[in-house]
Design an enzyme around this catalytic site. Structure first.
Site, mmCIF file in Angstrom:
data_model
loop_
_atom_site.group_PDB
_atom_site.id
_atom_site.type_symbol
_atom_site.label_atom_id
_atom_site.label_comp_id
_atom_site.label_asym_id
_atom_site.label_seq_id
_atom_site.Cartn_x
_atom_site.Cartn_y
_atom_site.Cartn_z
ATOM 1 N N LYS A 58 38.435 35.181 37.198
ATOM 2 C CA LYS A 58 37.974 36.538 37.507
ATOM 3 C C LYS A 58 38.532 37.546 36.509
ATOM 4 C CE LYS A 58 39.736 38.932 40.893
ATOM 5 N NZ LYS A 58 40.126 39.405 42.246
ATOM 6 N N ASP A 76 34.831 39.530 42.887
ATOM 7 C CA ASP A 76 35.942 39.880 43.771
ATOM 8 C C ASP A 76 35.413 39.926 45.200
ATOM 9 O OD1 ASP A 76 34.439 42.183 43.886
ATOM 10 O OD2 ASP A 76 36.093 43.542 43.457
#
Length: 223
Positions: free
Chosen positions: A120, A138
């Site tokens: 991420k 997220d």
């Protein structure tokens, strides 16, 4: 959501916010990397409050390394998991200096090799700093992708791959920002603001609510 709805969904978000930006504050690629690393399980507001002080004294890998773990911890102790993050950030600075000439690398493989940097974080840096069409999933984007029907998936990776496949290329570079901002301020976790949502007509959840609000045909006839 079908392809026509997805196209309209992103056209609408684009009209509302033609040039979306991350809410993390940074002035260099290194500051962005540090801020994103610190933002795990923390709010952008909380990270910005800490980095406003930190980046004044340590805005390069060498300066941050000079602080040491303890010195860095004093600046970021208001952020969750600050001890682990300080350890990872100091180790990352060491690698940047020893292996990359003090510069943030531009490849996923090199980024993910840095302590505290996962998929991420790498996606955010590649997208925001280098303009690559990546998708950092997220909690906000995971929720939006599933609730709207844009790219349902049981894991962040499944959602990421689904988004990369379904989002039209013209919107891909900015899609991460639009989705995270939409999830943060409109499609919220506990109580989505569907009545204020500009893309409710394209969203599976929004259309379900609209259908439920319509009177049943037999009831309408009785009236």
């Amino acid at each position: 959501m079908n392809s026509q709805m997805i196209q309209h969904f992103f056209e609408t978000l684009q009209r509302a916010n033609p040039a979306p930006q991350t809410e993390l504050e940074y002035a260099s690629v290194f500051e962005l990397l540090a801020a994103v690393l610190l933002s795990a399980q923390a709010t952008d507001v909380g990270v910005n409050k800490a980095t406003r002080r930190l980046f004044v004294v340590a805005n390069t890998p060498a300066k941050m390394l000079a602080l040491g773990e303890q010195g860095l911890s004093e600046y970021i102790r208001t952020i969750g998991l600050y001890r682990t993050k300080a350890k990872n950030l100091i180790a990352t600075c060491q690698i940047l200096l020893s292996q990359h000439g003090g510069r943030v690398p531009r490849t996923r493989e090199a980024l993910e090799a840095l302590p505290g940097v996962g998929r991420k974080t790498a996606n955010v840096v590649l997208n925001v700093a280098f303009g690559e069409a990546t998708m950092a999933v997220d909690t906000h984007i995971f929720r939006v992708a599933n609730r709207t029907g844009l790219a349902p998936g049981k894991t962040p990776l499944a959602v990421e791959l689904g988004l990369l496949e379904r989002i039209p290329p013209a919107f891909m570079v900015d899609a991460h920002h639009w989705l995270i901002l939409h999830g943060r301020y409109v499609c919220q976790a506990r109580k989505p603001l569907c009545g204020q949502c500009q893309v409710a007509s394209d969203c599976d959840h929004g259309r379900q609510l609209a259908a439920a609000a319509k009177p049943h045909p037999t009831m309408a006839a009785a009236q």
